[in-house]
Design a protein around this motif. Structure first.
Motif, PDB file in Angstrom:
ATOM      1  N   PRO A 104       0.797  -1.218   0.000  1.00  0.00           N
ATOM      2  CA  PRO A 104       0.000   0.000   0.000  1.00  0.00           C
ATOM      3  C   PRO A 104       0.828   1.266   0.000  1.00  0.00           C
ATOM      4  N   GLY A 105       2.088   1.206   0.405  1.00  0.00           N
ATOM      5  CA  GLY A 105       2.929   2.390   0.445  1.00  0.00           C
ATOM      6  C   GLY A 105       4.351   1.984   0.744  1.00  0.00           C
ATOM      7  N   PRO A 106       5.342   2.858   0.468  1.00  0.00           N
ATOM      8  CA  PRO A 106       6.743   2.486   0.644  1.00  0.00           C
ATOM      9  C   PRO A 106       7.085   1.991   2.038  1.00  0.00           C
ATOM     10  N   LEU A 107       6.563   2.642   3.091  1.00  0.00           N
ATOM     11  CA  LEU A 107       6.936   2.236   4.442  1.00  0.00           C
ATOM     12  C   LEU A 107       6.374   0.868   4.795  1.00  0.00           C
TER      13      LEU A 107
ATOM     14  N   ALA B 174       6.099  10.207  -6.770  1.00  0.00           N
ATOM     15  CA  ALA B 174       5.859   8.881  -6.206  1.00  0.00           C
ATOM     16  C   ALA B 174       7.190   8.286  -5.773  1.00  0.00           C
ATOM     17  N   VAL B 175       7.134   7.442  -4.754  1.00  0.00           N
ATOM     18  CA  VAL B 175       8.329   6.794  -4.219  1.00  0.00           C
ATOM     19  C   VAL B 175       8.197   5.288  -4.379  1.00  0.00           C
ATOM     20  N   GLY B 176       9.267   4.653  -4.830  1.00  0.00           N
ATOM     21  CA  GLY B 176       9.320   3.200  -4.914  1.00  0.00           C
ATOM     22  C   GLY B 176      10.396   2.671  -3.991  1.00  0.00           C
ATOM     23  N   ALA B 177      10.231   1.439  -3.536  1.00  0.00           N
ATOM     24  CA  ALA B 177      11.199   0.851  -2.613  1.00  0.00           C
ATOM     25  C   ALA B 177      11.403  -0.617  -2.939  1.00  0.00           C
ATOM     26  N   ALA B 178      12.579  -1.120  -2.610  1.00  0.00           N
ATOM     27  CA  ALA B 178      12.907  -2.525  -2.841  1.00  0.00           C
ATOM     28  C   ALA B 178      13.933  -2.967  -1.810  1.00  0.00           C
ATOM     29  N   PRO B 179      14.002  -4.273  -1.528  1.00  0.00           N
ATOM     30  CA  PRO B 179      15.012  -4.780  -0.600  1.00  0.00           C
ATOM     31  C   PRO B 179      16.346  -4.979  -1.304  1.00  0.00           C
TER      32      PRO B 179
ATOM     33  N   TRP C 205      17.993  -1.527  -7.400  1.00  0.00           N
ATOM     34  CA  TRP C 205      17.643  -0.217  -7.949  1.00  0.00           C
ATOM     35  C   TRP C 205      16.582  -0.325  -9.040  1.00  0.00           C
ATOM     36  N   ILE C 206      16.685  -1.341  -9.890  1.00  0.00           N
ATOM     37  CA  ILE C 206      15.710  -1.513 -10.971  1.00  0.00           C
ATOM     38  C   ILE C 206      14.316  -1.761 -10.404  1.00  0.00           C
ATOM     39  N   TYR C 207      14.210  -2.621  -9.376  1.00  0.00           N
ATOM     40  CA  TYR C 207      12.897  -2.929  -8.807  1.00  0.00           C
ATOM     41  C   TYR C 207      12.331  -1.744  -8.032  1.00  0.00           C
ATOM     42  N   ALA C 208      13.184  -0.973  -7.365  1.00  0.00           N
ATOM     43  CA  ALA C 208      12.696   0.221  -6.670  1.00  0.00           C
ATOM     44  C   ALA C 208      12.178   1.248  -7.669  1.00  0.00           C
TER      45      ALA C 208
ATOM     46  N   ASP D 177      19.379   2.832   2.073  1.00  0.00           N
ATOM     47  CA  ASP D 177      19.476   2.694   3.524  1.00  0.00           C
ATOM     48  C   ASP D 177      20.388   1.498   3.789  1.00  0.00           C
ATOM     49  N   VAL D 178      21.655   1.771   3.995  1.00  0.00           N
ATOM     50  CA  VAL D 178      22.646   0.706   4.133  1.00  0.00           C
ATOM     51  C   VAL D 178      22.350  -0.167   5.343  1.00  0.00           C
ATOM     52  N   GLU D 179      21.962   0.444   6.447  1.00  0.00           N
ATOM     53  CA  GLU D 179      21.714  -0.307   7.673  1.00  0.00           C
ATOM     54  C   GLU D 179      20.525  -1.252   7.545  1.00  0.00           C
ATOM     55  N   LYS D 180      19.478  -0.815   6.880  1.00  0.00           N
ATOM     56  CA  LYS D 180      18.253  -1.606   6.780  1.00  0.00           C
ATOM     57  C   LYS D 180      18.176  -2.446   5.510  1.00  0.00           C
ATOM     58  N   GLY D 181      19.087  -2.232   4.571  1.00  0.00           N
ATOM     59  CA  GLY D 181      19.047  -3.005   3.331  1.00  0.00           C
ATOM     60  C   GLY D 181      17.868  -2.640   2.457  1.00  0.00           C
ATOM     61  N   ALA D 182      17.538  -1.349   2.372  1.00  0.00           N
ATOM     62  CA  ALA D 182      16.396  -0.878   1.595  1.00  0.00           C
ATOM     63  C   ALA D 182      16.857   0.167   0.587  1.00  0.00           C
ATOM     64  N   PHE D 183      16.200   0.168  -0.579  1.00  0.00           N
ATOM     65  CA  PHE D 183      16.565   1.065  -1.672  1.00  0.00           C
ATOM     66  C   PHE D 183      15.336   1.870  -2.080  1.00  0.00           C
ATOM     67  N   TYR D 184      15.504   3.180  -2.241  1.00  0.00           N
ATOM     68  CA  TYR D 184      14.400   4.078  -2.549  1.00  0.00           C
ATOM     69  C   TYR D 184      14.688   4.854  -3.834  1.00  0.00           C
TER      70      TYR D 184
END
Length: 261
Positions: free
Chosen positions: A15-18, A180-185, A194-197, A247-254
């Motif tokens: 439903p949303g990036p977070l 809009a913001v996209g995110a990926a692990p 990066w491509i999936y985000a 986000d290096v610590e959390k392993g998330a890409f925006y």
């Protein structure tokens, strides 16, 4: 018109990036770990990659794996940049999400999507692009493609900021633009993250401008059970990547994208 479809199916609610990242963040628990369990290296990216929106028009970023033959990787990334430049001009996106609902709440059941661009324009576009800068970041190779050199100072390699940009949780609101913001692990191959985000950001943009909701419920009085389908179909014109953050610590890409509206 020749079109290329990039399609897929996802199996987790988004439903949303977070909220999409909640499961990944709980797993990571603040540890910058690689998929194999090792410590993640803090990469240095070209400034043009992290702040692409500040370059102005006429540029595109392309991805490839960092193959042993560098010329092969550069050629692949250059064609990918051409595809992304064509997509930024005009792209048709359709996506569907399904939910079931009962007394315990709403449950995500899956998603499918298609991203269509006119591939007859890709080769012609690629022929007019030059690799203005090439960077190997981990096992990924990225190319800045265009016709004119980027502004002074944008080829410098910098680490990602340690603190999250405000747009990762609250997209900007500016007259004449929709964001809009996209995110990926984190994936083993860095370019996939990066491509999936980026893809996720485009799907979110399509949902913002072209969302329909179909709500089917049982005819029984007072029954909470039902099925909900969301459908988004949109032609995006002039959509472009503005910024990226890891986000290096959390392993998330925006990835932040925008479109004139």
């Amino acid at each position: 018109m020749a079109c290329e479809a990039r399609a897929g199916r996802e199996g987790s609610g988004r439903p949303g990036p977070l909220l999409r990242l909640l499961g990944w963040l709980l797993i990571c628990l603040g540890c910058a770990l690689a998929p194999g369990g090792g410590r993640v290296k803090v990469h240095r990216y070209p400034l043009w990659f992290l702040e692409q929106g500040k370059l102005g028009g006429g540029y595109a970023v392309g991805y490839s794996r960092a193959y042993a033959r560098r010329d092969t990787a550069v050629a692949e990334a250059l064609r990918d940049a051409a595809w992304r430049m064509v997509r930024s001009r005009k792209v048709y996106i359709e996506a569907e999400q399904g939910f079931t609902e009962d007394a315990l709440g709403k449950h995500f059941q899956g998603e499918r999507y298609r991203i269509l661009v006119d591939t007859s324009l890709v080769e012609a576009t690629a022929g007019g692009l030059e690799p203005l800068d090439v960077a190997e970041v981990g096992n990924m190779l990225i190319v800045l493609a265009g016709k004119e050199p980027p502004p002074e100072g944008y080829k410098v390699r910098v680490p990602v900021p340690s603190s999250a940009p405000s747009w990762t949780t609250k997209p900007p609101k500016r007259p004449g633009w929709v964001y809009a913001v996209g995110a990926a692990p984190r994936y083993f191959y860095l370019q996939n993250s990066w491509i999936y985000a980026e893809r996720d950001a485009y799907l979110e943009l399509a949902r913002i401008v072209g969302l329909k909701i179909w709500d089917l419920r049982k005819a029984l009085a007072g029954s909470p059970e039902g099925v909900q389908m969301t459908e988004s179909r949109a032609v995006l014109l002039g959509a472009e990547v503005v910024a990226r953050w890891e986000d290096v610590e959390k392993g998330a890409f925006y990835v932040l994208v925008r479109m004139p509206f």
